[in-house]
Write a protein that holds these residues in place. Structure first.
Motif, PDB file in Angstrom:
ATOM      1  N   ALA A  74       0.780  -1.184  -0.153  1.00 59.05           N
ATOM      2  CA  ALA A  74      -0.083   0.037   0.170  1.00 59.05           C
ATOM      3  C   ALA A  74       0.660   1.319  -0.054  1.00 59.05           C
ATOM      4  CB  ALA A  74      -0.876   0.091   1.221  1.00 59.05           C
ATOM      5  N   ILE A  75       2.128   1.215   0.350  1.00 54.78           N
ATOM      6  CA  ILE A  75       2.749   2.474   0.528  1.00 54.78           C
ATOM      7  C   ILE A  75       3.860   2.637  -0.764  1.00 54.78           C
ATOM      8  CG2 ILE A  75       2.943   2.529   3.076  1.00 54.78           C
ATOM      9  CD1 ILE A  75       5.685   1.458   3.015  1.00 54.78           C
ATOM     10  N   SER A  76       3.733   1.690  -1.425  1.00 52.24           N
ATOM     11  CA  SER A  76       4.491   1.510  -2.837  1.00 52.24           C
ATOM     12  C   SER A  76       3.925   3.038  -3.663  1.00 52.24           C
ATOM     13  CB  SER A  76       4.442   0.177  -3.636  1.00 52.24           C
ATOM     14  OG  SER A  76       4.990  -0.684  -2.850  1.00 52.24           O
ATOM     15  N   MET A  77       4.981   3.741  -4.198  1.00 57.50           N
ATOM     16  CA  MET A  77       5.008   4.773  -5.094  1.00 57.50           C
ATOM     17  C   MET A  77       5.269   4.722  -6.594  1.00 57.50           C
ATOM     18  SD  MET A  77       6.203   7.644  -2.626  1.00 57.50           S
ATOM     19  CE  MET A  77       6.073   9.074  -3.520  1.00 57.50           C
ATOM     20  N   PHE A  78       3.981   4.445  -7.326  1.00 51.46           N
ATOM     21  CA  PHE A  78       4.503   4.289  -8.769  1.00 51.46           C
ATOM     22  C   PHE A  78       4.626   5.629  -9.401  1.00 51.46           C
ATOM     23  CE2 PHE A  78       2.005   0.543  -7.307  1.00 51.46           C
ATOM     24  CZ  PHE A  78       2.296  -0.731  -8.354  1.00 51.46           C
ATOM     25  N   ASN A  79       5.579   5.468 -10.554  1.00 46.66           N
ATOM     26  CA  ASN A  79       5.613   6.787 -11.432  1.00 46.66           C
ATOM     27  C   ASN A  79       4.365   6.448 -12.365  1.00 46.66           C
ATOM     28  OD1 ASN A  79       5.989   8.414 -13.461  1.00 46.66           O
ATOM     29  ND2 ASN A  79       8.264   7.832 -13.579  1.00 46.66           N
ATOM     30  N   THR A  80       3.468   7.347 -12.321  1.00 43.32           N
ATOM     31  CA  THR A  80       2.108   7.236 -12.988  1.00 43.32           C
ATOM     32  C   THR A  80       2.025   8.094 -14.122  1.00 43.32           C
ATOM     33  OG1 THR A  80       0.958   8.553 -11.479  1.00 43.32           O
ATOM     34  CG2 THR A  80       1.102   6.425 -11.159  1.00 43.32           C
ATOM     35  N   ALA A  81       3.307   8.810 -14.649  1.00 43.63           N
ATOM     36  CA  ALA A  81       3.492   9.757 -15.987  1.00 43.63           C
ATOM     37  C   ALA A  81       2.195  10.749 -15.973  1.00 43.63           C
ATOM     38  CB  ALA A  81       3.318   8.837 -17.029  1.00 43.63           C
ATOM     39  N   SER A  82       1.492  10.837 -16.821  1.00 44.02           N
ATOM     40  CA  SER A  82       0.718  12.074 -17.283  1.00 44.02           C
ATOM     41  C   SER A  82      -0.607  12.226 -16.258  1.00 44.02           C
ATOM     42  CB  SER A  82       0.358  12.050 -18.655  1.00 44.02           C
ATOM     43  OG  SER A  82       1.276  12.282 -19.539  1.00 44.02           O
ATOM     44  N   THR A  83      -0.814  11.109 -15.543  1.00 47.00           N
ATOM     45  CA  THR A  83      -1.783  11.393 -14.518  1.00 47.00           C
ATOM     46  C   THR A  83      -1.421  12.659 -13.420  1.00 47.00           C
ATOM     47  OG1 THR A  83      -0.861  10.378 -12.555  1.00 47.00           O
ATOM     48  CG2 THR A  83      -2.392   8.949 -13.951  1.00 47.00           C
ATOM     49  N   ASN A  84      -0.195  13.201 -13.663  1.00 45.59           N
ATOM     50  CA  ASN A  84       0.208  14.369 -13.407  1.00 45.59           C
ATOM     51  C   ASN A  84      -0.784  15.630 -13.492  1.00 45.59           C
ATOM     52  OD1 ASN A  84       1.800  15.749 -11.488  1.00 45.59           O
ATOM     53  ND2 ASN A  84       3.534  15.663 -12.449  1.00 45.59           N
ATOM     54  N   LYS A  85      -1.027  15.656 -14.921  1.00 49.20           N
ATOM     55  CA  LYS A  85      -1.743  16.502 -15.488  1.00 49.20           C
ATOM     56  C   LYS A  85      -3.101  16.667 -14.636  1.00 49.20           C
ATOM     57  CE  LYS A  85       0.221  16.367 -20.312  1.00 49.20           C
ATOM     58  NZ  LYS A  85       1.047  15.037 -19.946  1.00 49.20           N
ATOM     59  N   SER A  86      -3.886  15.717 -14.232  1.00 47.57           N
ATOM     60  CA  SER A  86      -5.045  16.057 -13.425  1.00 47.57           C
ATOM     61  C   SER A  86      -4.542  16.471 -12.265  1.00 47.57           C
ATOM     62  CB  SER A  86      -5.524  14.648 -13.126  1.00 47.57           C
ATOM     63  OG  SER A  86      -4.765  13.824 -12.512  1.00 47.57           O
ATOM     64  N   ILE A  87      -3.419  16.159 -11.632  1.00 45.73           N
ATOM     65  CA  ILE A  87      -3.128  16.996 -10.164  1.00 45.73           C
ATOM     66  C   ILE A  87      -3.013  18.543 -10.347  1.00 45.73           C
ATOM     67  CG2 ILE A  87      -1.238  17.147  -8.412  1.00 45.73           C
ATOM     68  CD1 ILE A  87      -2.640  14.772  -8.008  1.00 45.73           C
ATOM     69  N   THR A  88      -2.213  18.624 -11.633  1.00 50.18           N
ATOM     70  CA  THR A  88      -1.991  20.259 -11.958  1.00 50.18           C
ATOM     71  C   THR A  88      -3.329  20.954 -12.249  1.00 50.18           C
ATOM     72  OG1 THR A  88       0.060  19.761 -12.900  1.00 50.18           O
ATOM     73  CG2 THR A  88      -0.972  21.646 -13.580  1.00 50.18           C
ATOM     74  N   ALA A  89      -4.335  20.268 -12.901  1.00 49.18           N
ATOM     75  CA  ALA A  89      -5.764  20.707 -13.081  1.00 49.18           C
ATOM     76  C   ALA A  89      -6.298  21.058 -12.016  1.00 49.18           C
ATOM     77  CB  ALA A  89      -6.405  19.825 -14.093  1.00 49.18           C
ATOM     78  N   GLU A  90      -6.221  20.183 -10.898  1.00 47.61           N
ATOM     79  CA  GLU A  90      -7.005  20.502  -9.629  1.00 47.61           C
ATOM     80  C   GLU A  90      -6.370  21.658  -8.957  1.00 47.61           C
ATOM     81  OE1 GLU A  90     -10.000  19.102  -8.624  1.00 47.61           O
ATOM     82  OE2 GLU A  90      -9.658  18.577 -10.880  1.00 47.61           O
ATOM     83  N   LEU A  91      -4.990  21.781  -8.963  1.00 50.16           N
ATOM     84  CA  LEU A  91      -4.336  22.924  -8.459  1.00 50.16           C
ATOM     85  C   LEU A  91      -5.017  24.146  -8.953  1.00 50.16           C
ATOM     86  CD1 LEU A  91      -2.243  24.613  -6.852  1.00 50.16           C
ATOM     87  CD2 LEU A  91      -0.617  24.135  -8.864  1.00 50.16           C
TER      88      LEU A  91
END
Length: 379
Positions: A74-91
């Motif tokens: 549960a604590i493993s951190m995946f590189n999820t590529a362009s899902t980052n764009k949704s984080i930026t959009a919510e910002l």
């Protein structure tokens, strides 16, 4: 009953007082075996899955290893590529909700990209156009023949031109306007309010983190982590995040946490239609019937199926495949992260296993059929 181990299924018993938690029953008793068989077929080293029902994370599954000899948990951190764009959009939506930015203000007075600042079209760029892929750019400067960014289309004409560089220009704009580094803004307005402790877009800290999923080569052999913007941050790529933190993010988003009604509406309002897009286009020979709406809003894809609207964003890079999705009407959704060089092919197949009644992946199956599976077929 199958054992609940780190490399298999984990049921999350979510309760709130005496209320009955939403339930999720895996479609069949062979979920573990089916996912593990797909991992072997697609040379995947790591998979993480989360299922959301009624606005709660109710089921997770972790498979394989994050690095040699270390199981995915549960604590493993995946590189999820362009899902980052949704984080930026919510910002962006949170900043706009507080009146700190306007989606339709020009970015040029605050940030000038050196390659295109003298082009009169640059003055037309706004956060709305940059985050809905209406800026008129190719994806990144390095894909141009001369390595310099240039307009290929008129900004704001409604055409969809997917461009990570547009999202990065937005990030430079908010840095300049608000006087804070972009990772700090994301932490202050998105990660911390939601309680996301296993997520980062600041790549200079990745090497110091534990439980980061290592990328793999085509044979499924582990490599060293190398983010696209190694040593820096990205607003459009290389988000490192756990399944549970991404589920927290989706749940906060569907609950409209941190955004006002106007910005919540913007998230679900189609900005660019992709029905006739070269790759995503649909019709009788492809995806039929075509989703409606079918396109992009401020930072999210919108696929409509009658009274079901699916809001999602995925990512696919050298060793990453990821999707995060939800349905506003029901609070249902999911997170699927895969670590393989064939990620865009694998995650829809896992979606078929864990969420077979979700129609969204049919679009991806069709695109994969046309552009990957049958790429060498001349018929």
């Amino acid at each position: 009953m199958r054992p609940l181990v780190a490399m298999g299924l984990t049921a999350l018993l979510v309760t709130s007082g005496c209320a009955t938690a939403p339930t999720y029953i895996p479609p069949d008793d062979d979920v573990d075996a089916r996912i593990e068989a797909l991992m072997a077929e697609y040379n995947a080293a790591s998979v993480g899955v989360g299922i959301i029902r009624g606005g709660k994370l109710v089921w997770t599954g972790y498979y394989g290893e994050e690095s040699r000899g270390v199981p995915v948990t549960a604590i493993s951190m995946f590189n999820t590529a362009s899902t980052n764009k949704s984080i930026t959009a919510e910002l962006a939506l949170r900043l706009a909700s507080e009146g700190l930015i306007d989606l339709d203000e020009p970015v040029a007075p605050y940030y000038e990209h050196p390659d295109v600042k003298d082009d009169p079209r640059y003055a037309k760029l706004t956060p709305r156009l940059l985050l809905s892929h209406q800026a008129g750019f190719l994806n990144w400067a390095h894909v141009y023949d001369d390595g310099k960014l240039a307009f290929i289309d008129e900004p704001g004409n409604g055409n969809y031109n997917y461009a990570g560089i547009g999202v990065r220009i937005f990030a430079r704009f908010v840095e300049a306007k608000l006087g804070k580094p972009f990772p700090q803004l994301v932490k202050e307005y998105v990660f911390d309010p939601i309680g996301m402790t296993r997520a980062t877009n600041a790549h200079n800290v990745v090497d110091r983190l534990d439980n980061v999923v290592m990328p793999v080569n085509p044979n499924g052999e582990f490599l060293k982590v190398r983010a696209l913007w190694e040593g820096y941050w990205s607003a459009a790529d290389d988000l490192f995040i756990s399944v549970e933190d991404h589920a927290k993010f989706l749940i906060a988003t569907m609950n409209n946490d941190g955004v006002n009604k106007a910005m919540a509406k913007e998230r679900l309002t189609l900005q660019t239609d992709i029905t006739d897009h070269t790759i995503w286009g649909c019709g009788p020979d492809y995806v039929d019937p075509c989703p409606e709406p079918y396109g992009h809003s401020i930072g999210w894809y919108l696929f409509g199926y009658g009274d079901r609207l699916v809001v999602h964003h995925g990512g696919n890079d050298q060793s990453e495949g990821a999707i995060g999705y939800y349905e506003p009407a029901t609070g249902n959704g999911g997170v699927i992260f895969v670590n393989t060089t064939r990620g865009v092919e694998l995650w829809p197949l896992i979606a078929d296993v864990v969420d077979p009644e979700q129609p969204m992946q049919d679009v991806f199956h069709d695109v994969i059929r046309r552009y990957i599976t049958n790429a060498g077929d001349n018929n």
